[in-house]
Design a protein around this motif. Structure first.
Motif, PDB file in Angstrom:
ATOM      1  N   VAL A  49     122.928  49.082 -20.933  1.00  0.00           N
ATOM      2  CA  VAL A  49     121.866  48.673 -20.007  1.00  0.00           C
ATOM      3  C   VAL A  49     122.272  49.071 -18.587  1.00  0.00           C
ATOM      4  O   VAL A  49     123.364  48.749 -18.130  1.00  0.00           O
ATOM      5  N   ASP A  50     121.383  49.813 -17.892  1.00  0.00           N
ATOM      6  CA  ASP A  50     121.684  50.250 -16.522  1.00  0.00           C
ATOM      7  C   ASP A  50     121.108  49.308 -15.472  1.00  0.00           C
ATOM      8  O   ASP A  50     121.703  49.110 -14.429  1.00  0.00           O
ATOM      9  N   CYS A  51     119.907  48.806 -15.715  1.00  0.00           N
ATOM     10  CA  CYS A  51     119.221  47.992 -14.712  1.00  0.00           C
ATOM     11  C   CYS A  51     118.518  46.816 -15.380  1.00  0.00           C
ATOM     12  O   CYS A  51     118.058  46.922 -16.516  1.00  0.00           O
ATOM     13  N   ILE A  52     118.413  45.748 -14.625  1.00  0.00           N
ATOM     14  CA  ILE A  52     117.450  44.693 -14.938  1.00  0.00           C
ATOM     15  C   ILE A  52     116.227  44.992 -14.076  1.00  0.00           C
ATOM     16  O   ILE A  52     116.352  45.175 -12.863  1.00  0.00           O
ATOM     17  N   ALA A  53     115.063  45.097 -14.694  1.00  0.00           N
ATOM     18  CA  ALA A  53     113.814  45.314 -13.950  1.00  0.00           C
ATOM     19  C   ALA A  53     112.808  44.291 -14.455  1.00  0.00           C
ATOM     20  O   ALA A  53     112.782  43.992 -15.647  1.00  0.00           O
ATOM     21  N   THR A  54     112.001  43.744 -13.544  1.00  0.00           N
ATOM     22  CA  THR A  54     111.174  42.611 -13.976  1.00  0.00           C
ATOM     23  C   THR A  54     109.969  43.015 -14.812  1.00  0.00           C
ATOM     24  O   THR A  54     109.498  42.239 -15.607  1.00  0.00           O
ATOM     25  N   ASP A  55     109.456  44.263 -14.627  1.00  0.00           N
ATOM     26  CA  ASP A  55     108.118  44.598 -15.133  1.00  0.00           C
ATOM     27  C   ASP A  55     107.136  43.503 -14.717  1.00  0.00           C
ATOM     28  O   ASP A  55     106.368  42.981 -15.534  1.00  0.00           O
ATOM     29  N   ARG A  79     128.736  42.252 -12.480  1.00  0.00           N
ATOM     30  CA  ARG A  79     127.848  43.041 -13.349  1.00  0.00           C
ATOM     31  C   ARG A  79     126.382  42.799 -12.977  1.00  0.00           C
ATOM     32  O   ARG A  79     125.576  43.721 -12.967  1.00  0.00           O
ATOM     33  N   LEU A  80     126.048  41.564 -12.643  1.00  0.00           N
ATOM     34  CA  LEU A  80     124.685  41.253 -12.196  1.00  0.00           C
ATOM     35  C   LEU A  80     124.326  42.113 -10.978  1.00  0.00           C
ATOM     36  O   LEU A  80     123.235  42.700 -10.907  1.00  0.00           O
ATOM     37  N   VAL A  81     125.245  42.216 -10.034  1.00  0.00           N
ATOM     38  CA  VAL A  81     124.992  42.998  -8.810  1.00  0.00           C
ATOM     39  C   VAL A  81     124.821  44.486  -9.166  1.00  0.00           C
ATOM     40  O   VAL A  81     123.955  45.170  -8.615  1.00  0.00           O
ATOM     41  N   GLU A  82     125.623  44.972 -10.103  1.00  0.00           N
ATOM     42  CA  GLU A  82     125.446  46.368 -10.548  1.00  0.00           C
ATOM     43  C   GLU A  82     124.055  46.571 -11.136  1.00  0.00           C
ATOM     44  O   GLU A  82     123.359  47.529 -10.810  1.00  0.00           O
ATOM     45  N   LEU A  83     123.642  45.660 -12.018  1.00  0.00           N
ATOM     46  CA  LEU A  83     122.374  45.808 -12.753  1.00  0.00           C
ATOM     47  C   LEU A  83     121.150  45.647 -11.863  1.00  0.00           C
ATOM     48  O   LEU A  83     120.098  46.218 -12.136  1.00  0.00           O
ATOM     49  N   MET A  84     121.283  44.848 -10.801  1.00  0.00           N
ATOM     50  CA  MET A  84     120.106  44.513  -9.993  1.00  0.00           C
ATOM     51  C   MET A  84     120.117  45.163  -8.612  1.00  0.00           C
ATOM     52  O   MET A  84     119.145  45.040  -7.867  1.00  0.00           O
ATOM     53  N   SER A  85     121.199  45.871  -8.264  1.00  0.00           N
ATOM     54  CA  SER A  85     121.226  46.524  -6.953  1.00  0.00           C
ATOM     55  C   SER A  85     121.894  47.904  -6.999  1.00  0.00           C
ATOM     56  O   SER A  85     121.254  48.912  -6.734  1.00  0.00           O
ATOM     57  N   ASP A  86     123.168  47.950  -7.354  1.00  0.00           N
ATOM     58  CA  ASP A  86     123.911  49.224  -7.281  1.00  0.00           C
ATOM     59  C   ASP A  86     123.311  50.305  -8.185  1.00  0.00           C
ATOM     60  O   ASP A  86     123.062  51.434  -7.736  1.00  0.00           O
ATOM     61  N   ASN A  87     123.117  49.971  -9.445  1.00  0.00           N
ATOM     62  CA  ASN A  87     122.641  50.986 -10.400  1.00  0.00           C
ATOM     63  C   ASN A  87     121.223  51.472 -10.092  1.00  0.00           C
ATOM     64  O   ASN A  87     120.986  52.692 -10.072  1.00  0.00           O
ATOM     65  N   PRO A  88     120.267  50.566  -9.861  1.00  0.00           N
ATOM     66  CA  PRO A  88     118.933  51.089  -9.510  1.00  0.00           C
ATOM     67  C   PRO A  88     118.956  51.957  -8.254  1.00  0.00           C
ATOM     68  O   PRO A  88     118.258  52.970  -8.205  1.00  0.00           O
ATOM     69  N   ARG A  89     119.779  51.608  -7.260  1.00  0.00           N
ATOM     70  CA  ARG A  89     119.848  52.464  -6.059  1.00  0.00           C
ATOM     71  C   ARG A  89     120.395  53.848  -6.394  1.00  0.00           C
ATOM     72  O   ARG A  89     119.876  54.863  -5.918  1.00  0.00           O
ATOM     73  N   ARG A  90     121.418  53.881  -7.235  1.00  0.00           N
ATOM     74  CA  ARG A  90     122.013  55.169  -7.586  1.00  0.00           C
ATOM     75  C   ARG A  90     121.043  56.003  -8.433  1.00  0.00           C
ATOM     76  O   ARG A  90     120.788  57.170  -8.141  1.00  0.00           O
ATOM     77  N   ILE A  91     120.462  55.393  -9.453  1.00  0.00           N
ATOM     78  CA  ILE A  91     119.616  56.129 -10.398  1.00  0.00           C
ATOM     79  C   ILE A  91     118.350  56.663  -9.718  1.00  0.00           C
ATOM     80  O   ILE A  91     117.916  57.781  -9.978  1.00  0.00           O
ATOM     81  N   PHE A  92     117.769  55.871  -8.826  1.00  0.00           N
ATOM     82  CA  PHE A  92     116.513  56.273  -8.163  1.00  0.00           C
ATOM     83  C   PHE A  92     116.747  56.865  -6.769  1.00  0.00           C
ATOM     84  O   PHE A  92     115.804  57.121  -6.038  1.00  0.00           O
ATOM     85  N   ASN A  93     118.035  57.050  -6.419  1.00  0.00           N
ATOM     86  CA  ASN A  93     118.389  57.706  -5.158  1.00  0.00           C
ATOM     87  C   ASN A  93     117.794  56.963  -3.946  1.00  0.00           C
ATOM     88  O   ASN A  93     117.139  57.566  -3.087  1.00  0.00           O
ATOM     89  N   LEU A  94     118.027  55.664  -3.886  1.00  0.00           N
ATOM     90  CA  LEU A  94     117.521  54.831  -2.794  1.00  0.00           C
ATOM     91  C   LEU A  94     118.700  54.421  -1.909  1.00  0.00           C
ATOM     92  O   LEU A  94     119.672  53.860  -2.410  1.00  0.00           O
ATOM     93  N   SER A  95     118.584  54.694  -0.608  1.00  0.00           N
ATOM     94  CA  SER A  95     119.734  54.377   0.248  1.00  0.00           C
ATOM     95  C   SER A  95     119.819  52.874   0.499  1.00  0.00           C
ATOM     96  O   SER A  95     118.843  52.134   0.365  1.00  0.00           O
TER      97      SER A  95
END
Ligand code: NCD
Ligand code: ZN
Ligand code: ZN
Ligand code: ZN
Length: 361
Positions: free
Chosen positions: A222-228, A269-285
């Motif tokens: 799992v890379d991200c938690i996203a709410t949908d 891990r929560l911080v990775e899933l809800m901040s770090d990873n989505p920023r990296r994957i979607f290229n958001l500064s």
């Protein structure tokens, strides 16, 4: 009181319902809900009416958003067979492309392989492609990622067979990522029965064994938690043909903090899933001077009463959670504290801020 600080959270999967569904949500109410949930950046899905599948409709949506958003927001373009020739022109107005391969809410659906090929050929290489793909269709997405050798992100993965196939694809080095929604981590088909239409969404709530499999992959696949976050009004939900979808912006962080409290994943891990990873994957500064303060011990019962989402209900109502958002600071500005949103509409920025921001001149 156990105070913890997180960076501004990112939700890569929300439905803001503008244009055409303003009775469900709008940019002002939706981004207030985001801030109350600890999110300072959200991405909005294109299955609106009209859908966001042309540069013109995307530009119009950006104009509606710019004075209304209270946190930062980026748009997805939606792959629409009837407007597929306009895909490349859409890209500058967006963060990513969304392709719907299965039936869900809204007018967007891609059924022809030739349309899929066009998406992969015409969408700029530097921007991500995200997919609503369920069951065996996940294999279609993995196949395209392999053939075109470019990243594919899978939305709301919910079943054991899907997460295991994505794990295998990653083991083979294929450029795939995925998100999981809290409702698929905390609710099962048994809850769907109890909740009736308020428990109906795509993909549907699954078996306990599926939920277990998602948790088994929480530290790996799992890379991200996203709410949908997919709000619909109670009247719509109680109608003879209820639309699928549930809200989630305000309950996602408390639920995930509860999982940390219960030892199901680490705070890091929560911080990775809800901040770090989505920023990296979607290229958001990263947003400067931005943070979320939570009280990780505060116990609350989720209720329909204190919500900022316009739909005014939650499938998690009645559940007890450990962890509450205390304060949110966005670019040095106090935007949320103790149940009150302080960011006026217009506080947020569009991603990208200018459609020409990423162009080389
Ligand atoms: C979403 C919606 O309501 O827009 N509904 C849902 O059940 N998830 C559409 C989607 O994300 O597939
Ligand atoms: Zn979907
Ligand atoms: Zn969605
Ligand atoms: Zn406790």
């Amino acid at each position: 009181m156990a105070k913890l600080t997180l960076p501004g959270l990112v939700d890569v999967h929300t439905h803001m319902r503008v244009p055409g569904g303003e009775q469900k949500e709008d940019f002002s109410s939706g981004t207030a809900a985001a801030l109350a949930g600890g999110f300072t950046t959200i991405l909005a899905m294109p299955n609106t009416r009209p859908p966001l599948s042309s540069a013109q409709d995307l530009e119009a949506a950006r104009h509606l958003a710019i004075n209304d958003i209270r946190c930062d927001l980026g748009f997805y373009a939606g792959a629409n067979p009837g407007q597929i020739d306009q895909l490349a022109e859409c890209a500058p107005y967006t963060t990513a492309l969304k392709i719907y391969l299965n039936e869900t809410y809204g007018p967007l659906r891609v059924e022809e392989l030739s349309t899929l090929d066009t998406c992969f050929i015409n969408w700029p290489a530097g921007k991500l492609i995200a997919m609503h793909a369920e069951g065996q269709i996940v294999a279609v997405g993995i196949g395209l990622a392999a053939v075109y050798n470019r990243p594919v992100h899978f939305c709301h993965i919910s079943r054991k067979e899907e997460i295991e196939l994505i794990a295998s694809a990653k083991e083979r080095g294929l450029p795939v990522t995925c998100e999981v929604a809290p409702h698929h981590l905390f609710l099962t088909a048994a809850d769907a029965e109890r909740l009736g239409p308020l428990g109906q969404m795509r993909p549907p709530l699954a078996a306990a064994s599926d939920v277990e499999a998602l948790w088994e992959h929480i530290n790996s696949t799992v890379d991200c938690i996203a709410t949908d976050h997919a709000p619909h009004t109670l009247a719509e939900k109680n109608s003879p043909s209820p639309p699928p979808g549930v809200p989630g912006l305000e309950t996602s962080l408390p639920l995930m903090l509860t999982a940390v409290h219960d030892g199901r994943l680490s705070f890091n891990r929560l911080v990775e899933l809800m901040s770090d990873n989505p920023r990296r994957i979607f290229n958001l500064s990263k947003q400067p001077e931005t943070m979320v303060e939570v009280d990780s011990e505060h116990t609350t019962t989720i209720s329909d009463q204190r919500l900022f989402t316009k739909c005014g209900w939650s499938p998690f109502s009645g559940m007890t959670v450990h962890g509450r958002v205390e304060r949110v600071i966005l670019r040095g500005q106090l935007v949320y504290e103790a149940g009150a949103v302080f960011a006026p509409p217009g506080t947020g920025r569009l991603l990208p801020e200018s459609p020409w921001q990423n162009e080389t001149t």
